[in-house]
Write a protein that holds these residues in place. Structure first.
Motif, PDB file in Angstrom:
ATOM      1  N   GLY A  82       0.804  -1.216   0.000  1.00  0.00           N
ATOM      2  CA  GLY A  82       0.000   0.000   0.000  1.00  0.00           C
ATOM      3  C   GLY A  82       0.836   1.265   0.000  1.00  0.00           C
ATOM      4  N   VAL A  83       2.177   1.120  -0.078  1.00  0.00           N
ATOM      5  CA  VAL A  83       3.079   2.271  -0.102  1.00  0.00           C
ATOM      6  C   VAL A  83       3.572   2.456  -1.521  1.00  0.00           C
ATOM      7  CG1 VAL A  83       5.227   3.239   0.778  1.00  0.00           C
ATOM      8  CG2 VAL A  83       3.781   1.844   2.279  1.00  0.00           C
ATOM      9  N   ASP A  84       3.521   3.685  -2.012  1.00  0.00           N
ATOM     10  CA  ASP A  84       3.967   3.953  -3.371  1.00  0.00           C
ATOM     11  C   ASP A  84       5.468   3.732  -3.490  1.00  0.00           C
ATOM     12  OD1 ASP A  84       1.459   4.808  -4.480  1.00  0.00           O
ATOM     13  OD2 ASP A  84       1.664   6.625  -3.297  1.00  0.00           O
ATOM     14  N   GLN A  85       5.874   3.038  -4.532  1.00  0.00           N
ATOM     15  CA  GLN A  85       7.284   2.825  -4.798  1.00  0.00           C
ATOM     16  C   GLN A  85       7.834   4.012  -5.558  1.00  0.00           C
ATOM     17  OE1 GLN A  85       7.601  -0.867  -6.883  1.00  0.00           O
ATOM     18  NE2 GLN A  85       6.940  -2.109  -5.151  1.00  0.00           N
ATOM     19  N   GLY A  86       8.906   4.601  -5.073  1.00  0.00           N
ATOM     20  CA  GLY A  86       9.501   5.744  -5.734  1.00  0.00           C
ATOM     21  C   GLY A  86      10.274   6.596  -4.752  1.00  0.00           C
ATOM     22  N   TYR A  87      10.514   7.824  -5.157  1.00  0.00           N
ATOM     23  CA  TYR A  87      11.293   8.758  -4.354  1.00  0.00           C
ATOM     24  C   TYR A  87      10.354   9.740  -3.654  1.00  0.00           C
ATOM     25  CZ  TYR A  87      15.169   6.919  -7.084  1.00  0.00           C
ATOM     26  OH  TYR A  87      16.085   6.071  -7.673  1.00  0.00           O
ATOM     27  N   LEU A  88      10.353   9.704  -2.340  1.00  0.00           N
ATOM     28  CA  LEU A  88       9.491  10.579  -1.551  1.00  0.00           C
ATOM     29  C   LEU A  88      10.109  11.968  -1.453  1.00  0.00           C
ATOM     30  CD1 LEU A  88       7.060  10.986   0.398  1.00  0.00           C
ATOM     31  CD2 LEU A  88       8.596  10.262   2.249  1.00  0.00           C
ATOM     32  N   VAL A  89       9.320  12.991  -1.770  1.00  0.00           N
ATOM     33  CA  VAL A  89       9.777  14.377  -1.638  1.00  0.00           C
ATOM     34  C   VAL A  89       9.665  14.759  -0.171  1.00  0.00           C
ATOM     35  CG1 VAL A  89       9.473  16.749  -2.418  1.00  0.00           C
ATOM     36  CG2 VAL A  89       8.922  14.844  -3.963  1.00  0.00           C
ATOM     37  N   ASP A  90      10.785  15.094   0.454  1.00  0.00           N
ATOM     38  CA  ASP A  90      10.770  15.362   1.887  1.00  0.00           C
ATOM     39  C   ASP A  90      10.170  16.731   2.177  1.00  0.00           C
ATOM     40  OD1 ASP A  90      12.757  17.315   1.490  1.00  0.00           O
ATOM     41  OD2 ASP A  90      14.387  15.966   2.036  1.00  0.00           O
ATOM     42  N   SER A  91      10.085  17.066   3.469  1.00  0.00           N
ATOM     43  CA  SER A  91       9.419  18.303   3.888  1.00  0.00           C
ATOM     44  C   SER A  91      10.127  19.556   3.380  1.00  0.00           C
ATOM     45  CB  SER A  91       9.317  18.345   5.414  1.00  0.00           C
ATOM     46  OG  SER A  91      10.606  18.266   6.005  1.00  0.00           O
ATOM     47  N   ALA A  92      11.404  19.419   3.059  1.00  0.00           N
ATOM     48  CA  ALA A  92      12.152  20.563   2.531  1.00  0.00           C
ATOM     49  C   ALA A  92      12.100  20.638   1.013  1.00  0.00           C
ATOM     50  CB  ALA A  92      13.610  20.486   2.993  1.00  0.00           C
ATOM     51  N   GLY A  93      11.492  19.631   0.373  1.00  0.00           N
ATOM     52  CA  GLY A  93      11.350  19.662  -1.076  1.00  0.00           C
ATOM     53  C   GLY A  93      12.426  18.917  -1.835  1.00  0.00           C
ATOM     54  N   PHE A  94      13.198  18.039  -1.154  1.00  0.00           N
ATOM     55  CA  PHE A  94      14.311  17.335  -1.788  1.00  0.00           C
ATOM     56  C   PHE A  94      13.999  15.856  -1.983  1.00  0.00           C
ATOM     57  CE2 PHE A  94      16.398  21.022   0.075  1.00  0.00           C
ATOM     58  CZ  PHE A  94      17.334  21.379  -0.884  1.00  0.00           C
ATOM     59  N   ILE A  95      14.661  15.265  -2.980  1.00  0.00           N
ATOM     60  CA  ILE A  95      14.751  13.815  -3.125  1.00  0.00           C
ATOM     61  C   ILE A  95      16.232  13.468  -3.188  1.00  0.00           C
ATOM     62  CG2 ILE A  95      12.551  13.531  -4.319  1.00  0.00           C
ATOM     63  CD1 ILE A  95      14.119  13.339  -6.956  1.00  0.00           C
ATOM     64  N   ARG A  96      16.533  12.193  -3.001  1.00  0.00           N
ATOM     65  CA  ARG A  96      17.920  11.730  -3.062  1.00  0.00           C
ATOM     66  C   ARG A  96      18.036  10.597  -4.068  1.00  0.00           C
ATOM     67  NH1 ARG A  96      16.883  13.880   1.653  1.00  0.00           N
ATOM     68  NH2 ARG A  96      18.476  15.057   2.766  1.00  0.00           N
ATOM     69  N   LEU A  97      18.849  10.838  -5.089  1.00  0.00           N
ATOM     70  CA  LEU A  97      19.036   9.877  -6.163  1.00  0.00           C
ATOM     71  C   LEU A  97      20.449   9.295  -6.122  1.00  0.00           C
ATOM     72  CD1 LEU A  97      17.434  11.734  -9.209  1.00  0.00           C
ATOM     73  CD2 LEU A  97      16.648   9.579  -8.260  1.00  0.00           C
ATOM     74  N   PRO A  98      20.610   8.040  -6.549  1.00  0.00           N
ATOM     75  CA  PRO A  98      21.964   7.491  -6.676  1.00  0.00           C
ATOM     76  C   PRO A  98      22.791   8.332  -7.646  1.00  0.00           C
ATOM     77  CG  PRO A  98      20.329   5.743  -6.836  1.00  0.00           C
ATOM     78  CD  PRO A  98      19.575   7.040  -6.879  1.00  0.00           C
ATOM     79  N   ILE A  99      24.018   8.561  -7.319  1.00  0.00           N
ATOM     80  CA  ILE A  99      24.986   9.339  -8.110  1.00  0.00           C
ATOM     81  C   ILE A  99      24.630  10.821  -8.146  1.00  0.00           C
ATOM     82  CG2 ILE A  99      26.055   9.659 -10.380  1.00  0.00           C
ATOM     83  CD1 ILE A  99      25.759   6.697 -10.878  1.00  0.00           C
ATOM     84  N   ALA A 100      23.388  11.153  -8.503  1.00  0.00           N
ATOM     85  CA  ALA A 100      22.993  12.570  -8.579  1.00  0.00           C
ATOM     86  C   ALA A 100      22.956  13.213  -7.204  1.00  0.00           C
ATOM     87  CB  ALA A 100      21.636  12.694  -9.256  1.00  0.00           C
ATOM     88  N   GLY A 101      22.622  12.416  -6.184  1.00  0.00           N
ATOM     89  CA  GLY A 101      22.578  12.938  -4.822  1.00  0.00           C
ATOM     90  C   GLY A 101      21.307  13.699  -4.512  1.00  0.00           C
ATOM     91  N   LYS A 102      21.431  14.711  -3.684  1.00  0.00           N
ATOM     92  CA  LYS A 102      20.286  15.472  -3.192  1.00  0.00           C
ATOM     93  C   LYS A 102      19.861  16.500  -4.240  1.00  0.00           C
ATOM     94  CE  LYS A 102      18.961  18.044   0.987  1.00  0.00           C
ATOM     95  NZ  LYS A 102      19.488  18.578   2.278  1.00  0.00           N
ATOM     96  N   MET A 103      18.572  16.462  -4.610  1.00  0.00           N
ATOM     97  CA  MET A 103      18.068  17.381  -5.626  1.00  0.00           C
ATOM     98  C   MET A 103      16.768  18.022  -5.147  1.00  0.00           C
ATOM     99  SD  MET A 103      18.823  15.439  -9.237  1.00  0.00           S
ATOM    100  CE  MET A 103      18.626  17.021 -10.073  1.00  0.00           C
TER     101      MET A 103
END
Length: 253
Positions: A82-103
């Motif tokens: 029941g949890v969406d698979q993907g990158y959760l946008v945190d409260s500050a508006g960031f996601i964290r990707l492999p290699i790319a890092g914090k965006m």
């Protein structure tokens, strides 16, 4: 004189029927059944904190592609938990990707995110293709509708009419002149009211196209406030039958 009475009665019944139908139709201010109006470019969906993004990274190297997309399946969406698979946008508006890092992605469209992720990964990888979509897009429809609830949106565009369609449409007792939409943007909750009998205002409203987690509340009309006994529910049908019988009797004399 009797002929005049019959004509007056039939006219009254016809007017009553017209009045009732106008109360339960949408955009009844549009006189013609055909025509056209210029459509402004609809606002693109912007990402907010709490959204979940699916970011698919593809390269000619299958191992690299698998590294970025370990859980990729044929139909992206909610997982079995029941949890969406993907990158959760945190409260500050960031996601964290492999290699790319914090965006930072808040208030950006998926098209802009595609470009920025592609630019960042291209510093390390070659021939990168990035596809981003929101997998947590849903709206809630509450109040005087056939099937209230929360509904998943598979695309990035959904109008209030789409939401009402998913909810089985408004009941005949619903107030079509005061439809409330609740929207949260950057931690601020906004409220607005749409009159679905006013086509120009509604179709041009920034709330006509819905955003993620919008709540559409359909208020009950005045008729919903009366007691809901069986007699009251059958009263309109009884009155219609009496009126029809009276008309037949008068016409037969």
């Amino acid at each position: 004189m009797q002929s005049f009475r019959v004509t007056l009665l039939v006219l009254s019944l016809w007017l009553a029927g017209c009045t009732g139908s106008r109360k339960i139709t949408y955009f009844n201010d549009i006189a013609a059944t055909t025509g056209y109006d210029p459509v402004e470019r609809y606002p693109q969906l912007k990402i907010q904190s709490g959204d979940v993004l699916q970011i698919i990274v593809s390269t000619p190297d299958k191992d690299v592609t698998q590294f970025f997309n370990p859980n990729l399946s044929g139909s992206p969406g909610p997982s079995g938990t029941g949890v969406d698979q993907g990158y959760l946008v945190d409260s500050a508006g960031f996601i964290r990707l492999p290699i790319a890092g914090k965006m930072y992605v808040r208030n950006k469209t998926t098209a802009v995110i595609n470009e920025e992720v592609t630019t960042e990964l291209s510093k390390t990888l070659k021939n990168v293709y990035v596809s981003t979509r929101m997998v947590s897009f849903k709206v809630s429809v509450l109040g005087d509708v056939a099937r209230p609830g929360s509904f998943r949106i598979g695309a990035e565009r959904a109008s209030i009419l789409d939401a009402l369609s998913m909810a089985g449409d408004m009941n005949t007792t619903a107030d079509r002149k005061d439809v409330m939409i609740i929207r949260e943007v950057d931690g601020i909750r906004h409220y607005t009211s749409l009159n679905l009998n006013d086509s120009k205002t509604t179709l041009n409203s920034p709330y006509y196209y819905l955003a993620n987690n919008d709540v559409v509340y359909i208020k009950p009309g005045p008729g919903k406030q009366f007691p809901t006994s069986r007699l009251v529910q059958l009263l309109p049908a009884i009155l219609s039958a009496i009126s029809l019988a009276t008309t037949i009797i008068l016409l037969s004399k």
